[in-house]
Design an enzyme around this catalytic site. Structure first.
Site, short mmCIF file in Angstrom:
data_model
loop_
_atom_site.label_atom_id
_atom_site.label_comp_id
_atom_site.label_asym_id
_atom_site.label_seq_id
_atom_site.Cartn_x
_atom_site.Cartn_y
_atom_site.Cartn_z
N GLY A 1 20.76 62.22 43.89
CA GLY A 1 20.87 61.47 44.07
C GLY A 1 22.80 60.82 43.17
N CYS B 1 17.66 67.81 42.27
CA CYS B 1 18.28 66.96 41.18
C CYS B 1 18.13 65.79 40.25
CB CYS B 1 19.66 67.17 42.29
SG CYS B 1 21.23 66.97 41.87
N TYR B 2 18.68 64.85 40.34
CA TYR B 2 18.18 64.06 40.32
C TYR B 2 17.20 64.16 40.09
CZ TYR B 2 17.86 58.56 38.56
OH TYR B 2 18.25 57.73 37.73
N HIS C 1 20.29 73.12 45.02
CA HIS C 1 20.01 71.95 46.19
C HIS C 1 19.61 73.05 47.28
CE1 HIS C 1 21.79 67.85 45.27
NE2 HIS C 1 22.29 68.40 44.75
N GLU D 1 18.16 72.36 49.99
CA GLU D 1 18.80 71.57 51.40
C GLU D 1 19.77 72.13 51.87
OE1 GLU D 1 18.64 69.89 48.13
OE2 GLU D 1 19.63 67.82 48.48
N ASP E 1 20.57 59.11 74.05
CA ASP E 1 19.33 58.38 73.82
C ASP E 1 17.85 57.77 74.46
OD1 ASP E 1 19.93 59.72 70.96
OD2 ASP E 1 21.29 56.99 70.76
#
Ligand code: XMP
Length: 492
Positions: A33, A60-61, A147, A149, A205
């Site tokens: 974040g 991270c955060y 990170h 991800e 959708d």
């Protein structure tokens, strides 16, 4: 998480340890974040969560918060690392068992963990992050400053896989097939012998939601497709072909074009146009629903293509920017339905894959987003049958050429816009006085921001040539080079 075939949910950081215990997750991930743990207020976490015995991975955060809350030190050094960074391994690690000594990872931090809490072993560092990875194997608490991800981090997904499968012992069972099987069983249990109604919009959708319900209780389902006259070329035919002939579902195709054009005559204000289209859509849908209910055994359930991001946005209270759709909302009280929302756990990508698995044509499954009010928000000024026809034909040319160039899937949206001016041109030996078409093509991740797409010149050229040659009423082509902000994606 989902790419590791594990179901995951996003919850707010204010969740209490009791609430977490009640949900009984196999693992917890604390996200990154933009804040510093020194900000006031800074997002925090109920420290009792670390005591639940559930494996936690801080990123991270999330890593810094874990370090601070468990008694380590976070330094507000002011020297950060942004982007490509070399990570140096030290000692054995559960998260990175077979990684080389140096790996490229992606960092984005101002603060850094200076000292790991007692009981933690530091297993990697970088130039500005002495504690880039810290692990407490006994308590199954792990934290990474970088990170994993993002695609630029080498072996990033592998780290997540290791955390989920080896540290937390979660099996990779969340697959498209399991999603379909689970939903089919749930829909059958929810619906029983009752009838179900579904509005098809032409979008991904609603089509996937309808296909899932078809698989579960096809003979109890009625689909409604309201043609507003503002759909893309061949959209109605394709819906009919897929749902009637391929899936054998009862489809009511409401040809409401005249009523929409009548209601829109003379209206130029963008908001007024949206309102008219939205309200008329509901009235048309309502008429069908009432008709079906006449004998007293009308549909009790209504299918909605709600996705997980819509659920997060409306539930979290702080994520901004929810679009008000005209898709079936605001129905009168005597038409109250119970909702079936088979996609509410899924992200868009998952929805597309489920759609493919269910046998929907790729033209439907991979369609770019299309606004609820359709071509109505791409016609500046009055919406008439003639102008809608010009835009529909122009849109078809743009999309066709973009597809031929292999760019359709990588662009967020690519379409034609019809402005409210005409200009003089010359074609053959004669003067023309006709509309320009504006090519709008953007890249984006979520439509909140967007950049204009740098289309290759030869693609722009072939679009322009075909627009002039094939679309009556067009004598000029322009390209929109505005990002969002300051522009929006649509023109209206
Ligand atoms: P703008 O033009 O605001 O659009 O940058 C952002 C995204 O939202 C879509 N859009 C809509 N979608 N109903 C919808 O379902 C609407 O009324 C609507 N208006 C805009 C637009 O296509 C883009 O992807």
């Amino acid at each position: 998480m989902r790419e590791a075939h594990v179901f995951s949910e996003i919850v707010h950081h204010t969740i209490s340890a009791d609430e977490v215990r009640a949900k009984a997750p196999c693992a917890i991930i604390l996200s990154g974040g933009p804040k510093s743990v020194y900000d006031t207020p800074a997002p925090s976490l109920d420290p009792a969560i670390y005591e639940l015995g559930i494996p936690v991975l801080g990123i991270c955060y999330g890593a810094q918060l874990m370090a601070q809350q468990l008694g380590g030190d976070v330094a507000n050094t002011g020297v950060g690392e942004y982007g490509r960074t070399t990570l140096t391994r030290q000692g054995a690690s559960v998260l990175m068992p077979e990684w080389p000594a140096n790996v490229t990872c992606w960092m984005s931090h101002g603060d850094a963990i200076a000292r790991a809490p007692d009981g933690f072993v530091v297993t990697a560092s970088s130039l500005e992050a002495p504690v880039a990875v810290m692990e407490n194997v006994t308590r199954r608490l792990h934290a990474v400053q970088f990170h994993p991800e993002v695609v630029h981090t080498e072996h990033g997904q592998e780290l997540l896989d290791n955390f989920l499968h080896h540290v937390a012992g979660v099996a990779p069972t969340w697959t498209n097939t399991s999603i379909i099987e689970d939903q089919v069983a749930l829909i059958r249990a929810q619906v029983g012998e009752e009838k179900v109604l579904c509005a098809l919009s032409g979008g991904v959708d609603s089509a996937v939601a309808a296909a899932l319900v078809t698989k579960a209780v096809g003979h109890q389902l009625t689909c409604v497709f309201v043609d507003t006259g503002l759909m893309r070329k061949n959209e109605g035919d394709q819906i009919e072909e897929t749902f009637t002939r391929q899936f054998g579902v009862e489809l009511i195709h409401v040809k409401a074009q005249d009523r929409f054009f009548d209601a829109l005559a003379g209206v130029t204000d963008p908001e007024a146009k949206r309102k008219i289209i939205g309200e008329l859509f509901i009235r048309e849908f309502e008429a069908v629903a009432r008709d079906l209910g006449k004998g007293g055994d009308g549909p009790r359930f209504l299918v909605q293509g709600t996705l997980y991001p819509d659920v997060i946005e409306s539930g979290s209270g702080y994520a901004a920017n929810i679009k008000s759709h005209h898709n079936v909302g605001g129905l009168p009280d005597d038409l109250s339905f119970e909702l079936i929302e088979p996609l509410r756990n899924l992200f868009k990508d998952e929805v597309r894959h489920v759609g493919e698995e269910l046998g929907l044509p790729s033209e439907i499954v991979w369609r770019q987003p299309f606004p609820g009010p359709g071509l109505g928000v791409r016609i500046v000024g009055e919406v008439t049958r003639e102008r809608a026809e010009i835009l529909r034909n122009a849109d078809h040319v743009v999309v066709d050429e973009i597809k031929k160039a292999g760019l359709y899937r990588e662009l967020w949206q690519s379409f034609a816009v019809l402005p409210a001016v005409r200009t003089v041109g010359v074609m053959g030996d004669g003067r023309t006085y006709a509309y320009p078409i504006i090519i709008r093509a953007v890249t984006s991740d979520d439509a909140m921001t967007a950049d204009w797409a740098r289309l290759p010149y030869d693609v722009i050229e072939s679009i322009a040539n075909r627009l002039i040659r094939e679309v009556d009423g067009v004598n000029r082509v322009a390209l929109d080079v505005t990002s969002k902000p300051p522009g929006t994606i649509e023109w209206e």
